[in-house]
Enzyme design. Structure first.
Site, PDB file in Angstrom:
ATOM      1  N   SER A  93     -10.373 -11.802  -2.331  1.00  0.00           N
ATOM      2  CA  SER A  93      -9.297 -12.335  -3.184  1.00  0.00           C
ATOM      3  C   SER A  93      -9.595 -12.238  -4.674  1.00  0.00           C
ATOM      4  O   SER A  93      -8.744 -12.562  -5.486  1.00  0.00           O
ATOM      5  CB  SER A  93      -8.968 -13.807  -2.884  1.00  0.00           C
ATOM      6  OG  SER A  93      -8.511 -13.951  -1.584  1.00  0.00           O
ATOM      7  N   CYS A 101       0.838  -1.206   0.000  1.00  0.00           N
ATOM      8  CA  CYS A 101       0.000   0.000   0.000  1.00  0.00           C
ATOM      9  C   CYS A 101       0.866   1.247   0.000  1.00  0.00           C
ATOM     10  O   CYS A 101       0.440   2.318  -0.379  1.00  0.00           O
ATOM     11  CB  CYS A 101      -0.952   0.012   1.192  1.00  0.00           C
ATOM     12  SG  CYS A 101      -0.210   0.554   2.739  1.00  0.00           S
ATOM     13  N   GLU A 153      -5.955 -13.510   0.183  1.00  0.00           N
ATOM     14  CA  GLU A 153      -6.266 -13.884   1.566  1.00  0.00           C
ATOM     15  C   GLU A 153      -5.634 -15.192   2.026  1.00  0.00           C
ATOM     16  O   GLU A 153      -5.412 -15.401   3.214  1.00  0.00           O
ATOM     17  CB  GLU A 153      -7.790 -14.044   1.708  1.00  0.00           C
ATOM     18  CG  GLU A 153      -8.570 -12.789   1.460  1.00  0.00           C
ATOM     19  CD  GLU A 153     -10.047 -13.109   1.314  1.00  0.00           C
ATOM     20  OE1 GLU A 153     -10.804 -12.785   2.228  1.00  0.00           O
ATOM     21  OE2 GLU A 153     -10.438 -13.685   0.279  1.00  0.00           O
ATOM     22  N   CYS A 179       1.421  -4.640   5.531  1.00  0.00           N
ATOM     23  CA  CYS A 179       1.132  -5.332   4.266  1.00  0.00           C
ATOM     24  C   CYS A 179       2.160  -6.374   3.869  1.00  0.00           C
ATOM     25  O   CYS A 179       1.807  -7.467   3.446  1.00  0.00           O
ATOM     26  CB  CYS A 179       1.072  -4.334   3.119  1.00  0.00           C
ATOM     27  SG  CYS A 179      -0.073  -2.999   3.328  1.00  0.00           S
TER      28      CYS A 179
HETATM   29  S1  FES Z   1       3.158  -1.367   2.537  1.00  0.00           S
HETATM   30 FE1  FES Z   1       1.259  -1.041   3.516  1.00  0.00          FE
HETATM   31  S2  FES Z   1       1.836  -0.702   5.545  1.00  0.00           S
HETATM   32 FE2  FES Z   1       3.700  -1.234   4.606  1.00  0.00          FE
END
Ligand code: FES
Ligand SMILES: Cc1cc2nc3c(=O)[nH]c(=O)nc-3n(C[C@H](O)[C@H](O)[C@H](O)COP(=O)(O)OP(=O)(O)OC[C@H]3O[C@@H](n4cnc5c(N)ncnc54)[C@H](O)[C@@H]3O)c2cc1C
Ligand code: FES
Length: 1344
Positions: A1094, A126, A1275, A163
Site C-alpha cells: 500500500s 491495469c 490493500e 482490478c
Molecule cells: S483493469 Fe486490470 S483486469 Fe480489469
C-alpha cells in the site's frame, strides 16, 4: 464429387483456397491458411494487433473479445457478434469482417465514445481487461443502439476484471441504456446525485462530492462514424454462395461446403471429421488434450442448418444457429404464444441467460451443444425432457430421433451415426397439463459451468394430479447427462403429494449414484442438489396446479413459497462520496482531484503496451518449460534427445547451463530434486511457441519418488516449518482466563487464493552483443530483484542488466518474487543460444507454477465476560507456505502483528508457524496475511456473541480499541477515526432498521434467508522495516519546458504514475500536460524496493516531491528576476545560465522496526481505519447467495486522487469477496493443483457486485505521516470483503436457528455454494448417503 482425396497427408496442396477476411476495414488474404491457427494469435503475432489480449485461452475471461460481422446473402442482413478470438479458427472467418479494439477507435484517429467513457469513468486500472470490455460493449451497441440495462449486463457477463470491482465499468455504460439508471437510493425515489450531502460544505475542507465522473457530458455514439460492412465481402458472399472452400494446413484440412448434399458426401467420406461451428467444445478438447483432426467440416453456409420455422408441433431451429440466436428467437416467441405452449421455451430461456458469457453464447451452436453432450451442458436435460426431436441427415437419407436420455448417454441404438449430421432440432410446444422446470447451480451465478443441472417434466392426466409421464435428468453427476428413468417409471400413476415426493427422493438417490471419489469432488453437496432440485420442482408444480385449478389445489404455504425462485442479482448501482479540495486551491493544481488514470485512454484503445505486446525482435526464440509432475522426488535423468529432434527446436536448457547462481531462495531450474508439482525442470527454446511446446512434451524425465508433505496437518505432524515459531504475548493470559466468565475454543480454516492477474507472467530478454549485457522486459513488481537475480545467474555485474517495466497487467503481490525466476529461465536460455528469448506463460502454466495466498489454519481459546468483554485470548496460527521461504516469514509475522484487528484484547498470546510443504511456494498477496488473520479474530467475536446471546455489533463495540492505545507490539495509535468510521457506517447503512427488516424477512421465509453484518477494520499500512520504504526518483526538465518524471515504483493498475504526475504538477506548479512518465527502469532509478504494501505510491511520491523541490529551488533566482515570466521562459533562462535541470529525489523511508525477541516495535508507519456493512440473501436449498448491498466508510484522509483511491477500495473489496465466498483452489491427493484456469477457478464477475455499492471517504481526516496527509489505499478494502462472509454466516445462522440446529457451528472460508448449502442442514441433507472419511480416495484434499 470430392476434390481432396488425400488431403490428410498433404502439406499445403495447391487446392488450398485463399482465405479472405477483413480486419478493421482492411483486407487480409491468407494464401496458406492453417485451420489450426486461432484468431487471437493471428491478430497478435501476424497482424501485430496486440490490443486483443490473451488472458486464458479457453474462452473464460473475455480479454480476447473481438466483433465478428457477417453478411447473409439470402436474408440480405449483416450480423454483428462478439466472440472469443482465442477459440476462433481463422478459417471460420472467410468472408467475415473482424473488428478489434484498434478498429473501434485510437488516439491517432478518433477515440470512440465507448472507449472515452470507460477511461474517463475510471473503468480501467491495469487496463488488461479493458479492450475486451470495450469490444463486448461495442458489439452490443452495433446491434442495439439503445440497449436495456439487462442487455448491458449480460453483454459483459463473459468479461473478467481483477482490478476494478466492475462498478466503474458498469457506471460508464449505464448511460447507453434506454431506461433511467439513477440509483433511486434503494427505492426512496431520491437520486444519489441530489443528496443533501452532495452540496454541503465540511468544516475544514471542500464540499462533499458524489460521483467521480459524469457520463452525461460524453458524446453519444454516432453510428455513421462506424466502419461499414465491406461491400467487397457482400459481393463475395453473393458470388461464393456455391463455392466450396478448402483450406489445407500442415496437419488439418478445413472444408466449408455450401450444400447439405455436399456436406453429407463429405461426412460419408470422413465419418470421424468433426463439424466445427463455434469450436467452443472441439477447441477446448484440442487445447486440453493436444488432439488434432485431419479433416474439419465447417457447416455454417448450409441454409438448412439455419432454419427457424414455427410448425404445428413446435419450433424447428437449425443446428448451426448459435445459442444467443436461440435466446433471441425464444424471447420473441414466448410472448406471442399461449403460456401453456411455452413451458419448455421458458425453461430454456432461464438457462440461456446464465449459461457462459455472451461471446460463447454467440459462437456456440445448438447442434454443437447437443452433439458434444458435455455432462454439465445445460440445455440438453431440458431439451430431452421436453421430447425434442433431432432431424438427422446422411447420404442414406433423413430420419428423426428423439433427443432422449439414451441419446445423451451415447447408447448406440439411440445415437447419431458417424455419417449423419444434425440438420435441425424440433423443440415441441408444451401441453396444458405439462410442467417443466430447469435447474442449475454453479460456483458463480453467471459464466460458470453447472456443478449440477437438471431438467424435469411431469405430465398429468387432464385436470388431475395423477402422473401420466415423468422425466428427470441430471447433468454434472456422471460423464454424461443421467436420467432417473427407473425412478420416474415407478412413480407413474401416483398423486403429486408429499408421499410421492419422499418416495421420489429415495428412488432418485438410489438410482443416481455419485461415488465418493467422483471427479470434481463436492460429493455430498451434489447428492443434496439432486433432491433439493426435486423438492423445488415438486413445489413449482404444486404452485402451478393451484394457478390452473385454484379451487381444487390449495396454494402453497408461505414457508413453501419461499423455496420457489432462484436468486438473481439485479443491476449494480454505486455511490461514491468524497470531499472536494479546498475551494482556495489553484485550479491548475490537480492534487486531490479525481484525475483519470494516465493510461486510461490507451487501455481503452488497446494502445497501452504490455510485455508480451512488444513486437518480435530479430532472431527471437520462444520458450516453453517442462515442469515436475511429482510433488517430491529425485530427478534420476533428463532425456532431451527426442525434443531436440522436433523441427524448429534450437536447444534444451537445464540447471547445468546456468553460469552463476541458479536462483536465490528458490532454484530457477530444479537441480537434482523436485519439491513440488509445477517446479520448472528445464526449458525448450524454439523458433515458434508451438515448436517449443511440442519439444517440451518430448522431454523424458525419470523420477524416484520421495514422501511428500502437503497439508498443514501433515506439516505439523512432521515438524516441517519454514521459520522458527513467531510469538507475541501481551498481558497475562493465564490470569485472564482465570477471571473470565466463560471460555470457548474453536478453529478456522481459510483457503488460499490465486492472484489471477489478467496478464500472465511474461518476459522478453534481449542480449546485447556489445558488453555482454541484457535488456530484460518483464511484468514484475520488483525490477531490482529481476536485475540482481539475472546478473547473478549469468555471473555478470548488475550494471550489465537493464530491466524495463512499462506497465503490469495486474499483480496483487503475485509478481514480486516469481518474475525474477522467469527472467532467469529466459536469460539463461538467451545466454546459451545468444538469441533473444520470449517467455510468456499460458494461464494454466502460470497457475500451476506460481503459488498464491497462504492457506491458513487457526485455533483459538477465548475467555470473556458475560457482558461480551474479551479478556484473554490464545491464538495458534499456521500458514501453508509451500516448498520455499518466499515471503512466508513476512506473512506469518503480519498474521501475528495484525490479528488483533480493531480489538483491544488485554491478555493475548499469538503464536505462528509457516509450514513447509511440497506445494508451489506461496507468496505475497494483497493484505499479506491480514485477510486471514482478520477473518480469524472476527470469527472469535461471532463465537463470543453466539455464546453470550449478545448482538454481534455490540460485542464488536465493547471490544473495539478506544482513544489512544497500544497495539499488541506496543505501538501507539489513536482509534478516534475507527469510531468515526463505525458510527458513520452504522448511520449511512441504516444498519439497525435494516437489521430489523432482515429479521422480519427471515421470519416469513423458511427457505431463503437474509443476513447483515458490519465489520470494523484497523489496517496497518507498509512494512515493519525502514529500508522497505526507501524510494528514488529522477526528474528532468527539458529546454522546451516539458518534464520527464521517473521513479522506482511500478504501474500495476493502481495509478501510481498518475499520482506522480499530480505531485510533480503541484510541486513545479505547471499543468499536468507538461509532464510525462515513460517507464520504470533500473537504468534510471536504481535499487528500488518492490511496489507493494500500500505504500508504493506515497514513498515514490516523496522521492518525486524531493526532486521537484530541488529543481524548484534551483529556479528561485530566475523566478525572482522575472516574477511574471512563464514557465518556458524560466526554463530557457535557467539553461542559458547553466543551471542543471535534472535532479534525483530520494526518500529514506518511514522509521519502522520490530524486535521479535522483545516482541515490541514501531512495526508500521501508520494505521488506516474502515468499516463495511453488507447484506446478502441466501438460498438454503442450493447454497446460492446474492450480494444485496454494501456500504463502506474509509478513513482515506486527504485523497491525492479520489477516483483512484475509491477504485482501489472497490477493487480490493471485490477481490476480498472472492477470497471469502468464491475462490477455491483444489489439489489432488498427490499435490497437483487441479484448478488451472477460469473454467475451474472462479474469481468474482459482474454478477457478484452488490446491487447497491456505496463508498464514502471519511471527511476532514488527516495523516501527518504520509505525503499531503494522504493514506495508502491499495490493500485495505480487501478485508472489508469479509463483511459479506459474515452476512452470509448471519443468514445461515438464521436458517439453523429456525431448524433447531446448534448455532456454534464452524464455517470455513471460502463460503462457497457448497458450504452454505451444507451448513443449512435439513431433511434433504439428512437424506443423502454419507461416506466415511478414510474409506475412499477423495478427488481433492484440504491443504489448509
Ligand atoms: S483493469 Fe486490470 S483486469 Fe480489469
Ligand atoms: C468458456 C465456456 C463456457 C461454457 N459455459 C457453458 C455453460 O455455462 N453451460 C453450458 O451448457 N455450456 C457451456 N459451455 C459449453 C458450450 O455450450 C458448448 O461448448 C457449445 O454449445 C458447443 O457448440 P459449438 O458450436 O461450439 O461446438 P463445436 O465445438 O463447434 O462442435 C462440438 C461437437 O459437436 C459436433 N457437431 C456440431 N454441430 C453438429 C451437427 N450439426 N451435427 C452433428 N454434430 C455436430 C461436432 O462434430 C463436434 O464434435 C461453455 C463453453 C465454453 C468454452
Ligand atoms: S483469452 Fe480468450 S477468453 Fe480468455
Amino acid at each position: 464429387m470430392l476434390y481432396f482425396s488425400d488431403c490428410n497427408s498433404m502439406a499445403y496442396p495447391q487446392q488450398s483456397d485463399e482465405l479472405v477476411f477483413f480486419v478493421n476495414g482492411r483486407k487480409v488474404i491468407e494464401r496458406q491458411a492453417d485451420p489450426e491457427e486461432l484468431l487471437l494469435y493471428y491478430l497478435r503475432k501476424k497482424l501485430c494487433l496486440t490490443g486483443t489480449k490473451y488472458g486464458c485461452g479457453v474462452g473464460g475471461c473475455g480479454a480476447c473479445t473481438v466483433m465478428i460481422s457477417t453478411y447473409d446473402p439470402v436474408a440480405k442482413q449483416i450480423q454483428h457478434r462478439p466472440g472469443n478470438s482465442c477459440l476462433l479458427p481463422i478459417c471460420s472467418l472467410h468472408g467475415a469482417a473482424v473488428t478489434t479494439v484498434e478498429g473501434v477507435g485510437s488516439i491517432k484517429t478518433r477515440i470512440h465514445p465507448i472507449q472515452e467513457r470507460l477511461a474517463k469513468c475510471n473503468g480501467s486500472q491495469c487496463g488488461f481487461c479493458t479492450p475486451g470490455m470495450v469490444m463486448s460493449m461495442y458489439a452490443l451497441l452495433r446491434n442495439h443502439a439503445e440497449p436495456s440495462m439487462e442487455q448491458i449486463i449480460s453483454a459483459l457477463d463473459g468479461n473478467l476484471c481483477r482490478c476494478t470491482g466492475y462498478r466503474p465499468i458498469i457506471d460508464s455504460y449505464t448511460r447507453f441504456a434506454r431506461e433511467p439508471t439513477c440509483c433511486q437510493l434503494g427505492g426512496t425515489g431520491q437520486c444519489c446525485l441530489d443528496q443533501e450531502e452532495c452540496v454541503c460544505s465540511s468544516s475544514t475542507g471542500g464540499q462533499i462530492h458524489s460521483g467521480l465522473c459524469n457520463p452525461e457530458e460524453f458524446p453519444p455514439v454516432d453510428p455513421t462514424q462506424e466502419f461499414i460492412f465491406p461491400p467487397e465481402l457482400m459481393r463475395m458472399a453473393q458470388e461464393q454462395q456455391r463455392t466450396t472452400l478448402i483450406f489445407c494446413g500442415k496437419r488439418t484440412t478445413w472444408i466449408s461446403p455450401t450444400s447439405l448434399k455436399e456436406l453429407l458426401e463429405l461426412k460419408a467420406k470422413y465419418p470421424k471429421a468433426p463439424l466445427v461451428v463455434g469450436n467452443t467444445s472441439v477447441g477446448l478438447k484440442k487445447n486440453g488434450h493436444g488432439t488434432y483432426h485431419p479433416i474439419i467440416l465447417h457447416p455454417v453456409r448450409i441454409p438448412e442448418m439455419h432454419v427457424v420455422n414455427s410448425t404445428n408441433d413446435g419450433l424447428v431451429i437449425g443446428a448451426a444457429c448459435c445459442l444467443a440466436q436461440l435466446r433471441d428467437i425464444l424471447t420473441e416467441t414466448v410472448p406471442k404464444l399461449p403460456e401453456e405452449k411455452t413451458k419448455i421455451y421458458q425453461a430454456l430461456l432461464q438457462h440461456l441467460k446464465t449459461l457462459a458469457g455472451e461471446q460463447i453464447r454467440s459462437m456456440a451452436s445448438l447442434g454443437g451443444h447437443i452433439a458434444s453432450r458435455g455432462s454439465t451442458w445445460d440445455l440438453n436435460p431440458i431439451l430431452s425432457v421436453g421430447k425434442s426431436v433431432l432431424n438427422l441427415a446422411s447420404e442414406d437419407g433423413k430420419r428423426q430421433i428423439l433427443l432422449n436420455d439414451q441419446f445423451l448417454a451415447g447408447c448406440e441404438h439411440a445415437d447419431i451415426k458417424p455419417k449423419e449430421v444434425i440438420v435441425s432440432v424440433l423443440i415441441p410446444y408444451s401441453m396444458k397439463d405439462d410442467f417443466i422446470s430447469a435447474f442449475r447451480q454453479a460456483e458463480r451465478q453467471k459464466n460458470a459451468l453447472s456443478i449440477v443441472n437438471s431438467g424435469m417434466r411431469v405430465l398429468f392426466s387432464p385436470g388431475t394430479d395423477t402422473i401420466v409421464d415423468l422425466s428427470i435428468l441430471y447433468g454434472g453427476i456422471g460423464s454424461t447427462t443421467l436420467s432417473a428413468r427407473k425412478s420416474c417409471e415407478k412413480l407413474i400413476g401416483r398423486q403429486w403429494n408429499d408421499q410421492m415426493l419422499n418416495e421420489a427422493c429415495r428412488l432418485v438417490l438410489e438410482e443416481i449414484f455419485l461415488p465418493p471419489s467422483a471427479l470434481g469432488g463436492k460429493v455430498e453437496y451434489r447428492r443434496t442438489l439432486l433432491v433439493s432440485f426435486l423438492f423445488r420442482f415438486y413445489l413449482e408444480v404444486l404452485h402451478g396446479l393451484h394457478q390452473m385449478y385454484p379451487f381444487r389445489y390449495a396454494e402453497l404455504s408461505q414457508e413453501k413459497i419461499s423455496a420457489l425462485g432462484m436468486l438473481r442479482s439485479g443491476v449494480p448501482q454505486g455511490v461514491q462520496i468524497y470531499q472536494d479540495v479546498d475551494p482556495g486551491q489553484s485550479p491548475q493544481d490537480p492534487v486531490g482531484r479525481p484525475i483519470m488514470h494516465q493510461s486510461g485512454i490507451k487501455h481503452a484503445t488497446g494502445e497501452a503496451v504490455y510485455t508480451d505486446d512488444i513486437r518480435p525482435v530479430d532472431g527471437e526464440l520462444s520458450l516453453a518449460v517442462v515442469t515436475s509432475i511429482k510433488a517430491h522426488a529425485k530427478i534420476i535423468s533428463i532425456d532431451a534427445s527426442e525434443a531436440l529432434q522436433v523441427p524448429g527446436v534450437v536447444d534444451v536448457v537445464t540447471a547445468r547451463d546456468v553460469p552463476g547462481e541458479n536462483g536465490k531462495d528458490e532454484q530457477a531450474y530444479a537441480e537434482d530434486k523436485v519439491i513440488c508439482v509445477g517446479q520448472i525442470i528445464c526449458a525448450v527454446v524454439a523458433e515458434s511457441l508451438t515448436q517449443a511446446k511440442c519439444g517440451a512434451e518430448k522431454v523424458m524425465i525419470v523420477y524416484e519418488d520421495l514422501e511428500p508433505v502437503l497439508t498443514v496437518e501433515e506439516a505439523i505432524e512432521h515438524n516441517s516449518y519454514i521459520t522458527e515459531e513467531r510469538k507475541i504475548e501481551k498481558g497475562d493470559i493465564e490470569k485472564g482466563f482465570k477471571s473470565a466468565d466463560e471460555i470457548i475454543e474453536g478453529e478456522l480454516h481459510v483457503g488460499g487464493q490465486e492472484h489471477f492477474y489478467l496478464e500472465t507472467n511474461s518476459v522478453l530478454v534481449i542480449p546485447r552483443v556489445e558488453d555482454k549485457g541484457m535488456d530484460v522486459y518483464v511484468s514484475t513488481q520488483h525490477a531490482t530483484d529481476v536485475q540482481e537475480l539475472v546478473a547473478s545467474a549469468l555471473n555478470l555485474q548488475s550494471n550489465k542488466i537493464m530491466c524495463h517495466v512499462k506497465r503490469v497487467g495486474g499483480a496483487f503481490g503475485g509478481k514480486i518474487t516469481k518474475p525474477s525466476l522467469f527472467a532467469v529461465i529466459a536469460a539463461v536460455a538467451a545466454n546459451k543460444t545468444c538469441r533473444p528469448v520470449r517467455f510468456a506463460l499460458e494461464r494454466n502454466m502460470d497457475m500451476l507454477i506460481t503459488g498464491g495466498r497462504h492457506p491458513f489454519f487457526g485455533k483459538y481459546k477465548v475467555g470473556f465476560m458475560n457482558d461480551g468483554r474479551i479478556i484473554a485470548a490464545d491464538f495458534q496460527c499456521y500458514i501453508n507456505g509451500g516448498c520455499t521461504k518466499d515471503e512466508s516469514e513476512l506473512v506469518i509475522e503480519y498474521v501475528l502483528l495484525k490479528v488483533d484487528n480493531a480489538y483491544s484484547i488485554p491478555n493475548l498470546r499469538v503464536r505462528g508457524h509457516a509450514c513447509k510443504t511440497n506445494l508451489p511456494s506461496n507468496t505475497a498477496f494483497r493484505g499479506f496475511g491480514f485477510p486471514q488473520a482478520g477473518l480469524f479474530v472476527e470469527t472469535c467475536i461471532v463465537a463470543v456473541a453466539t455464546q453470550t446471546g449478545l448482538p454481534q455489533e455490540k460485542v464488536r463495540e465493547i471490544n473495539m480499541y478506544k482513544g489512544v492505545n497500544l497495539t499488541s507490539s506496543k505501538q501507539e495509535f489513536d482509534a478516534e477515526n475507527l469510531w468515526k468510521c463505525w458510527e458513520e457506517c452504522l448511520d449511512k447503512s441504516d444498519y439497525y432498521s435494516r437489521k430489523a427488516m432482515v429479521e422480519e424477512f427471515n421470519i416469513k421465509n423458511y427457505w431463503k434467508k437474509k443476513g447483515i453484518a458490519i465489520i470494523p477494520m484497523k489496517f496497518s499500512v507498509g512494512f515493519n522495516a525502514t529500508y522497505f520504504h526507501q524510494a528514488g526518483a529522477l526528474v528532468h526538465i527539458y529546454i522546451d519546458g516539458s518534464v520527464l518524471v521517473t521513479h522506482g515504483g511500478i504501474e500495476l493498475g493502481q495509478g501510481i504514475h498518475t499520482k506522480m504526475l499530480q505531485i510533480a504538477s503541484r510541486e513545479l506548479k505547471i499543468p499536468l500536460s507538461y509532464i510525462h512518465f515513460c517507464e520504470t527502469s533500473t537504468t534510471t532509478v536504481p535499487n528500488g524496493k518492490y511496489t507493494a504494501g500500500s505504500v508504493g505510491t506515497e514513498i515514490n511520491a516523496r522521492a518525486v516531491q524531493d526532486a521537484c523541490q530541488i529543481l524548484w529551488k534551483r529556479l528561485d533566482p530566475i523566478r525572482r528576476d522575472n516574477p511574471n515570466g512563464k514557465w518556458e521562459d524560466w526554463i530557457s533562462e535557467a539553461h542559458k545560465k547553466s543551471i542543471s535541470l535534472s535532479a534525483t529525489g530520494y526518500f529514506k523511508g518511514y522509521v519502522t522496526n520490530m524486535n521479535w525477541d522483545t516482541q515490541k516495535g514501531h512495526a508500521f508507519p501508520y494505521f488506516l481505519f474502515g468499516v463495511a456493512c453488507s447484506e446478502v440473501e441466501i438460498d438454503c436449498l442450493t447454497g446460492a447467495h446474492k450480494n444485496i448491498r454494501t456500504d463502506i466508510v474509509m478513513d482515506a484522509c486527504f485523497s491525492i486522487n479520489p477516483a483512484i483511491d475509491i477504485g482501489q477500495i472497490e477493487g480490493a473489496f471485490i477481490q476480498g469477496v472472492g477470497l471469502y465466498t468464491l475462490e477455491e483452489i483444489y489439489f489432488s491427493p498427490e499435490g497437483e493443483q487441479l484448478s488451472l484456469g477460469p473454467d475451474t477457478y472462479k474469481i468474482p464477475a459482474i454478477c457478484d457486485v452488490p446491487e447497491q455499492f456505496r463508498v464514502y471517504l471519511l471527511p476532514n481526516s488527516r495523516n501527518s505521516t504520509a505525503i499531503y496527509s494522504s493514506k495508502g489505499m491499495g490493500e485495505a478494502g480487501f478485508f472489508l470483503g469479509s463483511s459479506v462472509f459474515f452476512a452470509i454466516r448471519d443468514a445461515v445462522a438464521a436458517a439453523r436457528k429456525e431448524r433447531g440446529l446448534p448455532l456454534d457451528f464452524i464455517l470455513n472460508s471460502p463460503l462457497t455454494v457448497e458450504r452454505i448449502r451444507m451448513a443449512c442442514d435439513d431433511v434433504f441433507t439428512e437424506m443423502i448417503p454419507k461416506d466415511k472419511p478414510g474409506t475412499y480416495k477423495p478427488w481433492a484434499i484440504n491443504i489448509d
